[in-house]
Motif scaffolding. Sequence first.
Motif, PDB file in Angstrom:
ATOM      1  N   ARG A 155     -31.434  -1.786  39.920  1.00 61.03           N
ATOM      2  CA  ARG A 155     -30.969  -3.098  39.054  1.00 61.03           C
ATOM      3  C   ARG A 155     -30.328  -2.881  37.399  1.00 61.03           C
ATOM      4  NH1 ARG A 155     -31.497  -6.677  43.478  1.00 61.03           N
ATOM      5  NH2 ARG A 155     -33.528  -7.416  42.936  1.00 61.03           N
ATOM      6  N   LEU A 156     -31.743  -2.811  36.703  1.00 55.42           N
ATOM      7  CA  LEU A 156     -31.604  -2.843  35.837  1.00 55.42           C
ATOM      8  C   LEU A 156     -31.166  -1.704  34.832  1.00 55.42           C
ATOM      9  CD1 LEU A 156     -35.811  -3.207  35.554  1.00 55.42           C
ATOM     10  CD2 LEU A 156     -34.137  -4.958  34.130  1.00 55.42           C
ATOM     11  N   ARG A 157     -31.853  -0.756  36.139  1.00 51.98           N
ATOM     12  CA  ARG A 157     -30.863   1.329  35.518  1.00 51.98           C
ATOM     13  C   ARG A 157     -29.522   0.972  35.585  1.00 51.98           C
ATOM     14  NH1 ARG A 157     -28.214   5.453  37.307  1.00 51.98           N
ATOM     15  NH2 ARG A 157     -28.602   4.831  39.701  1.00 51.98           N
ATOM     16  N   LEU A 158     -28.667   0.386  36.467  1.00 52.34           N
ATOM     17  CA  LEU A 158     -27.651   0.281  36.894  1.00 52.34           C
ATOM     18  C   LEU A 158     -26.988  -0.253  35.582  1.00 52.34           C
ATOM     19  CD1 LEU A 158     -27.103   0.707  40.368  1.00 52.34           C
ATOM     20  CD2 LEU A 158     -26.469   2.429  38.581  1.00 52.34           C
ATOM     21  N   ALA A 159     -27.276  -1.392  35.663  1.00 50.80           N
ATOM     22  CA  ALA A 159     -27.323  -2.846  34.238  1.00 50.80           C
ATOM     23  C   ALA A 159     -26.623  -1.942  33.146  1.00 50.80           C
ATOM     24  CB  ALA A 159     -28.076  -4.397  34.328  1.00 50.80           C
ATOM     25  N   GLY A 160     -28.439  -1.384  32.300  1.00 49.34           N
ATOM     26  CA  GLY A 160     -27.607  -0.265  31.723  1.00 49.34           C
ATOM     27  C   GLY A 160     -27.079   0.033  31.281  1.00 49.34           C
ATOM     28  N   ARG A 161     -26.138   0.991  32.617  1.00 43.30           N
ATOM     29  CA  ARG A 161     -25.425   1.960  32.520  1.00 43.30           C
ATOM     30  C   ARG A 161     -24.153   1.480  31.921  1.00 43.30           C
ATOM     31  NH1 ARG A 161     -24.152   6.856  31.310  1.00 43.30           N
ATOM     32  NH2 ARG A 161     -23.460   8.315  32.845  1.00 43.30           N
ATOM     33  N   ARG A 162     -23.939   0.175  32.967  1.00 42.50           N
ATOM     34  CA  ARG A 162     -22.402  -0.703  32.665  1.00 42.50           C
ATOM     35  C   ARG A 162     -22.337  -0.964  31.333  1.00 42.50           C
ATOM     36  NH1 ARG A 162     -21.672  -6.266  32.213  1.00 42.50           N
ATOM     37  NH2 ARG A 162     -19.459  -7.136  32.006  1.00 42.50           N
ATOM     38  N   VAL A 163     -23.693  -1.210  30.455  1.00 45.42           N
ATOM     39  CA  VAL A 163     -23.686  -2.456  29.130  1.00 45.42           C
ATOM     40  C   VAL A 163     -23.249  -1.058  28.165  1.00 45.42           C
ATOM     41  CG1 VAL A 163     -25.024  -2.631  27.053  1.00 45.42           C
ATOM     42  CG2 VAL A 163     -24.705  -4.167  29.139  1.00 45.42           C
ATOM     43  N   GLY A 164     -23.555   0.583  28.792  1.00 48.43           N
ATOM     44  CA  GLY A 164     -23.711   2.262  27.982  1.00 48.43           C
ATOM     45  C   GLY A 164     -21.943   2.286  27.852  1.00 48.43           C
ATOM     46  N   LEU A 165     -21.747   1.936  29.251  1.00 49.88           N
ATOM     47  CA  LEU A 165     -20.369   2.735  29.343  1.00 49.88           C
ATOM     48  C   LEU A 165     -19.092   1.725  28.801  1.00 49.88           C
ATOM     49  CD1 LEU A 165     -20.029   3.690  33.050  1.00 49.88           C
ATOM     50  CD2 LEU A 165     -20.590   5.231  31.108  1.00 49.88           C
ATOM     51  N   LEU A 179     -15.963  -6.336  23.924  1.00 49.93           N
ATOM     52  CA  LEU A 179     -18.153  -6.417  23.387  1.00 49.93           C
ATOM     53  C   LEU A 179     -17.719  -7.856  23.463  1.00 49.93           C
ATOM     54  CD1 LEU A 179     -17.601  -3.601  20.685  1.00 49.93           C
ATOM     55  CD2 LEU A 179     -18.214  -3.889  22.978  1.00 49.93           C
ATOM     56  N   SER A 180     -16.630  -9.075  23.254  1.00 49.83           N
ATOM     57  CA  SER A 180     -17.018 -10.038  22.971  1.00 49.83           C
ATOM     58  C   SER A 180     -17.945 -10.640  24.336  1.00 49.83           C
ATOM     59  CB  SER A 180     -16.309 -11.343  22.415  1.00 49.83           C
ATOM     60  OG  SER A 180     -15.712 -11.253  21.334  1.00 49.83           O
ATOM     61  N   ALA A 181     -17.114 -10.519  25.779  1.00 50.40           N
ATOM     62  CA  ALA A 181     -17.731 -10.723  26.913  1.00 50.40           C
ATOM     63  C   ALA A 181     -18.952 -10.253  26.880  1.00 50.40           C
ATOM     64  CB  ALA A 181     -16.415 -10.877  27.458  1.00 50.40           C
ATOM     65  N   LEU A 182     -19.445  -9.045  26.622  1.00 52.70           N
ATOM     66  CA  LEU A 182     -19.845  -8.213  26.902  1.00 52.70           C
ATOM     67  C   LEU A 182     -21.786  -8.932  25.628  1.00 52.70           C
ATOM     68  CD1 LEU A 182     -21.712  -5.807  27.418  1.00 52.70           C
ATOM     69  CD2 LEU A 182     -21.435  -4.296  25.878  1.00 52.70           C
ATOM     70  N   ALA A 183     -21.045  -9.250  24.644  1.00 52.60           N
ATOM     71  CA  ALA A 183     -22.437  -9.653  23.657  1.00 52.60           C
ATOM     72  C   ALA A 183     -22.901 -11.133  24.223  1.00 52.60           C
ATOM     73  CB  ALA A 183     -21.591 -10.481  22.959  1.00 52.60           C
ATOM     74  N   LEU A 184     -21.850 -11.965  24.897  1.00 52.71           N
ATOM     75  CA  LEU A 184     -22.487 -13.174  26.018  1.00 52.71           C
ATOM     76  C   LEU A 184     -23.222 -13.172  26.386  1.00 52.71           C
ATOM     77  CD1 LEU A 184     -19.123 -15.984  25.918  1.00 52.71           C
ATOM     78  CD2 LEU A 184     -21.133 -15.832  24.265  1.00 52.71           C
ATOM     79  N   GLU A 185     -23.435 -11.849  27.618  1.00 50.75           N
ATOM     80  CA  GLU A 185     -24.353 -11.524  28.568  1.00 50.75           C
ATOM     81  C   GLU A 185     -25.577 -10.935  27.919  1.00 50.75           C
ATOM     82  OE1 GLU A 185     -22.065  -8.614  31.444  1.00 50.75           O
ATOM     83  OE2 GLU A 185     -20.204  -9.726  31.136  1.00 50.75           O
ATOM     84  N   GLU A 186     -25.414 -10.145  27.171  1.00 49.71           N
ATOM     85  CA  GLU A 186     -26.473  -9.851  26.511  1.00 49.71           C
ATOM     86  C   GLU A 186     -26.637  -9.390  25.246  1.00 49.71           C
ATOM     87  OE1 GLU A 186     -28.179  -7.021  27.900  1.00 49.71           O
ATOM     88  OE2 GLU A 186     -26.711  -7.223  29.234  1.00 49.71           O
ATOM     89  N   PRO A 187     -27.419 -10.958  25.077  1.00 50.46           N
ATOM     90  CA  PRO A 187     -27.498 -11.832  23.659  1.00 50.46           C
ATOM     91  C   PRO A 187     -28.370 -10.972  22.446  1.00 50.46           C
ATOM     92  CG  PRO A 187     -28.214 -13.310  25.013  1.00 50.46           C
ATOM     93  CD  PRO A 187     -27.643 -12.662  25.955  1.00 50.46           C
ATOM     94  N   LEU A 188     -29.282 -10.956  23.369  1.00 54.98           N
ATOM     95  CA  LEU A 188     -30.022  -9.388  22.748  1.00 54.98           C
ATOM     96  C   LEU A 188     -30.341  -8.839  22.681  1.00 54.98           C
ATOM     97  CD1 LEU A 188     -33.498 -11.617  24.263  1.00 54.98           C
ATOM     98  CD2 LEU A 188     -32.129 -12.102  22.273  1.00 54.98           C
ATOM     99  N   ASN A 189     -29.058  -7.971  22.932  1.00 58.17           N
ATOM    100  CA  ASN A 189     -28.880  -6.313  22.699  1.00 58.17           C
ATOM    101  C   ASN A 189     -28.184  -6.586  20.754  1.00 58.17           C
ATOM    102  OD1 ASN A 189     -27.300  -3.659  22.881  1.00 58.17           O
ATOM    103  ND2 ASN A 189     -27.851  -4.405  25.358  1.00 58.17           N
TER     104      ASN A 189
END
Length: 360
Positions: A253-263, A284-294
């Motif tokens: 789950r962690l690996r694939l979630a990271g893969r999605r963020v990278g893509l 990127l705005s949608a992704l930043a809401l999902e990943e607020p610490l990234n």
Amino acid sequence: MATTTTPQGRPSVTVLTAQEREVFYALGCGLEDAEIADTLALPEHVVAGQLGRILATLGLRNRAAAIVHAFDCGLVVPGLGPRRQVAALGATVRQQTGPAPGPWLRVSVLGPLRVCLAGQPVDVGPVRQQAVLAALALSPDRSVSQRELLDGVWGMESPGGNVVPVYVYRLRKSLRLGECPDSVIRRDRYGYGLVRGVVEVDVACVEELVTAAGTAERAGDLTEAVRLWTRALELFRGEPLAGLPGPLAELERLRLAGRRVGLTQRKADGQLRLGRVAEAIAGLSALALEEPLNEPVAALLMRALQRGGRRAEALTVFDRTCRRLEDDLGVAPGELLLRARWAVLLRDDAGAGRGRAGAA
């Protein structure tokens, strides 16, 4: 002629007929009479009769002793028991489904586990059994041992015994097409695996698309690369392996979630290079809401907002991310985020300088 015996002194399974060995294997996997009858297409009373003869022939007192003996003689150990030749599987499937190209089983793990056989959804049983199938799907190029499956699906709660062979046997039963006698799950001396050429796994599809996108990017066709990254991201349907238990599912789950963020970042970067700024900002705005610490995501979003002339919003992203880093992790922003802020401020200063010079 002397009878072959096991190290425990009991007759080996070679004294059984071919059909009795099939019945004994199913029994060793923990199936009940009705399940054995259904799996082997035999009347239940015939199965009961054969089981009686098997117990008598092998000198076993009851079903429990038979299951132990099945393991002692290696019948249900991966690769050592009787198995059908998987090479015949593709031909059998083609006879039943026609010459249409493509896999006849699709396994999707980029969301809740979803399995489709010849285009129809398949119920593959309880969540632990689903996790076993997911583990095989995530290792398409190798066999997975029974020990690996126990550790990956149960972890420290490993039940031991014959639970893995039971689950695999039931999966093999579920993943057959019509009267096809074989399953897409093969066995060899190393463990279990999916038969190549008849199974499609969405994770593998993502990697194929990413490889093609990289080839297009190197060839200078950035538009095609962005299209392929978009297709890869469309295969994600939510949290990967949602609801599946075990250490393997958690790590994946962690690996694939990271893969999605990278893509998503690669796609947005490509969009910015193509001048498709509004599309990059939206993603990127949608992704930043999902990943607020990234921080890399925040920095790329700031860059996109700056490119779109929205510098105040870019600085707001910086401030918001810094607050979350301090509140949640107790850390200061890293160099990447600080550089993104300086890039915005320097651009503001340059713009102000040009304005004053023009007025003069």
